[in-house]
Design an enzyme around this catalytic site. Structure first.
Site, PDB file in Angstrom:
ATOM      1  N   ILE A 159       0.833  -1.203   0.000  1.00  0.00           N
ATOM      2  CA  ILE A 159       0.000   0.000   0.000  1.00  0.00           C
ATOM      3  C   ILE A 159       0.875   1.264   0.000  1.00  0.00           C
ATOM      4  O   ILE A 159       1.555   1.578   0.983  1.00  0.00           O
ATOM      5  CB  ILE A 159      -0.995  -0.006   1.188  1.00  0.00           C
ATOM      6  CG1 ILE A 159      -1.832  -1.305   1.141  1.00  0.00           C
ATOM      7  CG2 ILE A 159      -1.886   1.233   1.149  1.00  0.00           C
ATOM      8  CD1 ILE A 159      -2.520  -1.600  -0.189  1.00  0.00           C
ATOM      9  N   GLU A 246      -6.546   7.073 -12.999  1.00  0.00           N
ATOM     10  CA  GLU A 246      -5.376   6.463 -12.365  1.00  0.00           C
ATOM     11  C   GLU A 246      -4.324   6.081 -13.415  1.00  0.00           C
ATOM     12  O   GLU A 246      -3.127   6.293 -13.224  1.00  0.00           O
ATOM     13  CB  GLU A 246      -5.862   5.219 -11.623  1.00  0.00           C
ATOM     14  CG  GLU A 246      -4.799   4.458 -10.912  1.00  0.00           C
ATOM     15  CD  GLU A 246      -5.388   3.323 -10.060  1.00  0.00           C
ATOM     16  OE1 GLU A 246      -6.612   3.332  -9.813  1.00  0.00           O
ATOM     17  OE2 GLU A 246      -4.626   2.435  -9.668  1.00  0.00           O
ATOM     18  N   LEU A 341      24.407   5.068 -21.515  1.00  0.00           N
ATOM     19  CA  LEU A 341      25.203   6.216 -21.966  1.00  0.00           C
ATOM     20  C   LEU A 341      25.977   6.874 -20.815  1.00  0.00           C
ATOM     21  O   LEU A 341      26.906   7.642 -21.045  1.00  0.00           O
ATOM     22  CB  LEU A 341      24.311   7.244 -22.674  1.00  0.00           C
ATOM     23  CG  LEU A 341      23.813   6.803 -24.068  1.00  0.00           C
ATOM     24  CD1 LEU A 341      22.767   7.776 -24.599  1.00  0.00           C
ATOM     25  CD2 LEU A 341      24.964   6.671 -25.061  1.00  0.00           C
ATOM     26  N   GLY A 367      -0.932  -0.372 -10.573  1.00  0.00           N
ATOM     27  CA  GLY A 367      -2.023   0.284 -11.328  1.00  0.00           C
ATOM     28  C   GLY A 367      -2.671  -0.673 -12.319  1.00  0.00           C
ATOM     29  O   GLY A 367      -3.290  -0.249 -13.297  1.00  0.00           O
ATOM     30  N   GLY A 368      -2.544  -1.985 -12.063  1.00  0.00           N
ATOM     31  CA  GLY A 368      -2.929  -3.020 -13.032  1.00  0.00           C
ATOM     32  C   GLY A 368      -1.700  -3.334 -13.857  1.00  0.00           C
ATOM     33  O   GLY A 368      -1.111  -2.419 -14.461  1.00  0.00           O
ATOM     34  N   GLU A 371       0.200  -6.747 -18.404  1.00  0.00           N
ATOM     35  CA  GLU A 371      -0.478  -7.904 -19.000  1.00  0.00           C
ATOM     36  C   GLU A 371      -2.007  -7.705 -18.887  1.00  0.00           C
ATOM     37  O   GLU A 371      -2.749  -7.980 -19.835  1.00  0.00           O
ATOM     38  CB  GLU A 371      -0.064  -9.211 -18.301  1.00  0.00           C
ATOM     39  CG  GLU A 371       1.373  -9.628 -18.571  1.00  0.00           C
ATOM     40  CD  GLU A 371       2.416  -8.737 -17.876  1.00  0.00           C
ATOM     41  OE1 GLU A 371       2.141  -8.246 -16.769  1.00  0.00           O
ATOM     42  OE2 GLU A 371       3.490  -8.513 -18.457  1.00  0.00           O
TER      43      GLU A 371
HETATM   44  C1  LIG Z   1       5.600  -0.326  -5.295  1.00  0.00           C
HETATM   45  C2  LIG Z   1       4.178  -0.825  -5.365  1.00  0.00           C
HETATM   46  C3  LIG Z   1       3.141   0.023  -5.002  1.00  0.00           C
HETATM   47  C4  LIG Z   1       1.831  -0.443  -5.010  1.00  0.00           C
HETATM   48  N1  LIG Z   1       0.821   0.381  -4.545  1.00  0.00           N
HETATM   49  C5  LIG Z   1      -0.413  -0.145  -4.347  1.00  0.00           C
HETATM   50  C6  LIG Z   1      -1.433   0.621  -3.686  1.00  0.00           C
HETATM   51  O1  LIG Z   1      -1.242   1.780  -3.311  1.00  0.00           O
HETATM   52  N2  LIG Z   1      -2.632   0.032  -3.439  1.00  0.00           N
HETATM   53  C7  LIG Z   1      -2.889  -1.244  -3.833  1.00  0.00           C
HETATM   54  O2  LIG Z   1      -3.995  -1.711  -3.585  1.00  0.00           O
HETATM   55  N3  LIG Z   1      -1.963  -1.988  -4.489  1.00  0.00           N
HETATM   56  C8  LIG Z   1      -0.726  -1.475  -4.738  1.00  0.00           C
HETATM   57  N4  LIG Z   1       0.239  -2.230  -5.367  1.00  0.00           N
HETATM   58  C9  LIG Z   1      -0.078  -3.596  -5.784  1.00  0.00           C
HETATM   59  C10 LIG Z   1      -0.142  -3.749  -7.298  1.00  0.00           C
HETATM   60  O3  LIG Z   1      -1.267  -3.115  -7.804  1.00  0.00           O
HETATM   61  C11 LIG Z   1      -0.111  -5.265  -7.582  1.00  0.00           C
HETATM   62  O4  LIG Z   1       1.190  -5.714  -7.260  1.00  0.00           O
HETATM   63  C12 LIG Z   1      -0.467  -5.577  -9.017  1.00  0.00           C
HETATM   64  O5  LIG Z   1      -1.818  -5.308  -9.276  1.00  0.00           O
HETATM   65  C13 LIG Z   1      -0.188  -7.064  -9.358  1.00  0.00           C
HETATM   66  O6  LIG Z   1      -0.734  -7.920  -8.428  1.00  0.00           O
HETATM   67  P1  LIG Z   1       0.184  -9.080  -7.804  1.00  0.00           P
HETATM   68  O7  LIG Z   1       1.406  -8.434  -7.268  1.00  0.00           O
HETATM   69  O8  LIG Z   1      -0.634  -9.854  -6.838  1.00  0.00           O
HETATM   70  O9  LIG Z   1       0.599  -9.982  -9.025  1.00  0.00           O
HETATM   71  P2  LIG Z   1      -0.240 -11.195  -9.650  1.00  0.00           P
HETATM   72  O10 LIG Z   1      -1.639 -10.787  -9.848  1.00  0.00           O
HETATM   73  O11 LIG Z   1       0.024 -12.397  -8.814  1.00  0.00           O
HETATM   74  O12 LIG Z   1       0.473 -11.343 -11.057  1.00  0.00           O
HETATM   75  C14 LIG Z   1       1.692 -12.088 -11.273  1.00  0.00           C
HETATM   76  C15 LIG Z   1       1.955 -12.106 -12.782  1.00  0.00           C
HETATM   77  O13 LIG Z   1       0.873 -12.793 -13.438  1.00  0.00           O
HETATM   78  C16 LIG Z   1       0.335 -11.967 -14.456  1.00  0.00           C
HETATM   79  N5  LIG Z   1      -1.106 -12.164 -14.594  1.00  0.00           N
HETATM   80  C17 LIG Z   1      -2.064 -12.174 -13.622  1.00  0.00           C
HETATM   81  N6  LIG Z   1      -3.275 -12.351 -14.163  1.00  0.00           N
HETATM   82  C18 LIG Z   1      -3.090 -12.455 -15.492  1.00  0.00           C
HETATM   83  C19 LIG Z   1      -3.974 -12.629 -16.614  1.00  0.00           C
HETATM   84  N7  LIG Z   1      -5.298 -12.720 -16.461  1.00  0.00           N
HETATM   85  N8  LIG Z   1      -3.428 -12.712 -17.848  1.00  0.00           N
HETATM   86  C20 LIG Z   1      -2.082 -12.620 -18.051  1.00  0.00           C
HETATM   87  N9  LIG Z   1      -1.222 -12.427 -17.031  1.00  0.00           N
HETATM   88  C21 LIG Z   1      -1.713 -12.352 -15.769  1.00  0.00           C
HETATM   89  C22 LIG Z   1       0.630 -10.538 -14.005  1.00  0.00           C
HETATM   90  O14 LIG Z   1       0.583  -9.639 -15.086  1.00  0.00           O
HETATM   91  C23 LIG Z   1       2.022 -10.710 -13.425  1.00  0.00           C
HETATM   92  O15 LIG Z   1       2.969 -10.669 -14.438  1.00  0.00           O
HETATM   93  C24 LIG Z   1       1.556  -1.762  -5.420  1.00  0.00           C
HETATM   94  C25 LIG Z   1       2.606  -2.596  -5.834  1.00  0.00           C
HETATM   95  C26 LIG Z   1       3.899  -2.152  -5.797  1.00  0.00           C
HETATM   96  C27 LIG Z   1       4.997  -3.108  -6.181  1.00  0.00           C
END
Ligand SMILES: Cc1cc2nc3c(=O)[nH]c(=O)nc-3n(C[C@H](O)[C@H](O)[C@H](O)COP(=O)(O)OP(=O)(O)OC[C@H]3O[C@@H](n4cnc5c(N)ncnc54)[C@H](O)[C@@H]3O)c2cc1C
Length: 381
Positions: A159, A246, A341, A367-368, A371
């Site tokens: 978060i 967003e 560079l 932000g999603g 992928e």
């Molecule tokens: C620095 C940072 C700040 C963040 N800030 C916030 C915040 O303020 N509030 C908040 O709520 N969240 C926040 N997030 C969370 C962020 O939004 C999630 O990490 C992100 O949405 C991915 O979810 P996950 O990490 O669970 O990955 P997963 O959903 O487990 O994904 C793992 C991999 O699988 C791929 N994948 C998943 N589903 C599919 C599909 N249907 N088709 C193809 N590929 C797929 C993904 O693209 C990824 O490559 C933050 C994350 C970071 C690292």
């Protein structure tokens, strides 16, 4: 390079941009090293930004905002991104304020927005959980109505602003087993909140000064009046409605970083010498600079179109997803060349392009993920 001026800029915005750039240079850049060490930017800078009129710039003045529009927000994201300031989570703060302005009750707007605009209340968005990132249907944090309160149990991860936040737009299940319809957003004020705990500030690859944290809720009681919009089951639709804003914001920060890195790199290759001439004189350097300047310009034109569409209220989810995906991928390519560079110096944290390179990686994830962006775009084809 021929000066390109965004078509949405005008005289008032130029004056505002100068003021923002001065603020970033005087109040943020000198503190960034310390912020990176302590893993957060502290509350003072939020107060100062509020006093200077830099927060909630696109929120109407009757709710304490500056009464501007998305162009003012874009100026702030650009000026911070150009200088590699990534710990100050004003984007998430603005998204949180937008949930309130777009979906909140009148009472909620009046209660929270003026304090957000002053910097007294820092906003966060609590969506992601250990078992639910891309797939928000897997959310487990539960809110149960009990008299005039909701009782919340669960946890959140990753978060942004999590350590400093005074107000969290918390995405919860109010009716498990009913999919999107069972999801709600509750505005949680964290000050002296029993059962609420901030876990670790997470140790990240980049964005070292951003207080990205875990949050824990154990029988936390929040007034029922904090349910966003006052009706249960609206959370998913509220989230979806604000996605273009967003995603545009992430793209704006992306192009700002590219422009900042390009300017820094042009200066560097002119100053640095090898084989009796400046690095800038090698044909490879000229071609690489030409390539990244062109990519940056294309990104700028696309993002400018998105900014104008946000202002007009016409940015659709697909275009916003294209911008988020393409600009952040291009941002990484550009930053990678800028590091190259700079030679070995580009790998040193004291150099701006080094920090920018590490900071940019996550733009493709949060932000999603990109992928998920492509999934959304392809569905519309
Ligand atoms: C620095 C940072 C700040 C963040 N800030 C916030 C915040 O303020 N509030 C908040 O709520 N969240 C926040 N997030 C969370 C962020 O939004 C999630 O990490 C992100 O949405 C991915 O979810 P996950 O990490 O669970 O990955 P997963 O959903 O487990 O994904 C793992 C991999 O699988 C791929 N994948 C998943 N589903 C599919 C599909 N249907 N088709 C193809 N590929 C797929 C993904 O693209 C990824 O490559 C933050 C994350 C970071 C690292």
């Amino acid at each position: 390079m021929s000066a390109y001026v965004s078509p949405w800029m005008d005289e008032e915005l130029s004056i505002f941009r100068d003021a923002v750039a001065r603020f970033v240079e005087a109040e943020m850049v000198p503190n960034d090293e310390q912020w990176r060490k302590q893993q957060h930017v502290g509350k003072d800078i939020w107060r100062k930004a509020g006093e200077t009129g830099l927060l909630c710039t696109d929120i109407p003045s009757e709710y304490g905002g500056a009464g501007g529009d998305f162009r003012h927000e874009a100026v702030l994201y650009e000026e911070t991104a150009r200088r590699g300031i990534t710990g100050f989570g004003q984007g998430v703060h603005s998204i949180c304020a937008h949930y309130l302005i777009n979906h909140g009750t009148e009472e909620q707007k009046r209660r929270f927005l003026p304090r957000m605009a002053s910097g007294a209340l820092i906003g966060a968005i609590g969506m992601s959980e250990p078992a639910a990132g891309s797939d928000l249907q897997g959310l487990k944090t539960r809110a149960v109505r009990n008299g005039d309160s909701y009782v919340i149990n669960g946890s959140k991860i990753f978060i942004t602003n999590g350590y400093l936040a005074g107000l969290i737009a918390l995405v919860v299940k109010t009716q498990p087993g009913t999919g999107a319809k069972g999801t709600s957003i509750i505005m949680v004020e964290t000050a002296n909140l029993k059962g609420f705990r901030v876990g670790r500030i997470l140790d990240k690859m980049g964005m070292k000064s951003q207080d990205t944290a875990e949050l824990f809720f154990e029988n936390v009681r929040v007034p029922a009046a904090n349910l966003l919009g006052g009706a249960e089951g609206q959370g998913f639709y509220q989230l979806m409605g604000d996605l273009p804003y967003e995603r545009a914001l992430i793209a704006v920060a992306g192009v700002g970083a590219m422009e900042g890195a390009l300017a820094e790199t042009i200066q560097y290759v002119k100053d640095r010498k090898a084989f009796g001439k400046s690095i800038a004189e090698f044909q490879n350097t000229k071609f690489k600079l030409a390539e990244i300047a062109t990519k940056t310009r294309i990104a700028r034109v696309f993002v400018d179109d998105c900014i104008a569409k946000v202002v007009a209220g016409t940015l659709d989810t697909i275009t916003a997803s294209m911008a988020k995906y393409w600009v952040t991928e291009t941002q990484q390519e550009v930053l990678d060349e800028c590091v190259q560079l700079h030679g070995g110096y580009g790998y040193m944290n004291e150099y701006l392009v080094c920090r920018m390179f590490a900071d940019s990686r996550v733009q493709r994830i949060y932000g999603g993920t990109n992928e998920i962006m492509k999934e959304l775009i392809s569905r519309a084809l």
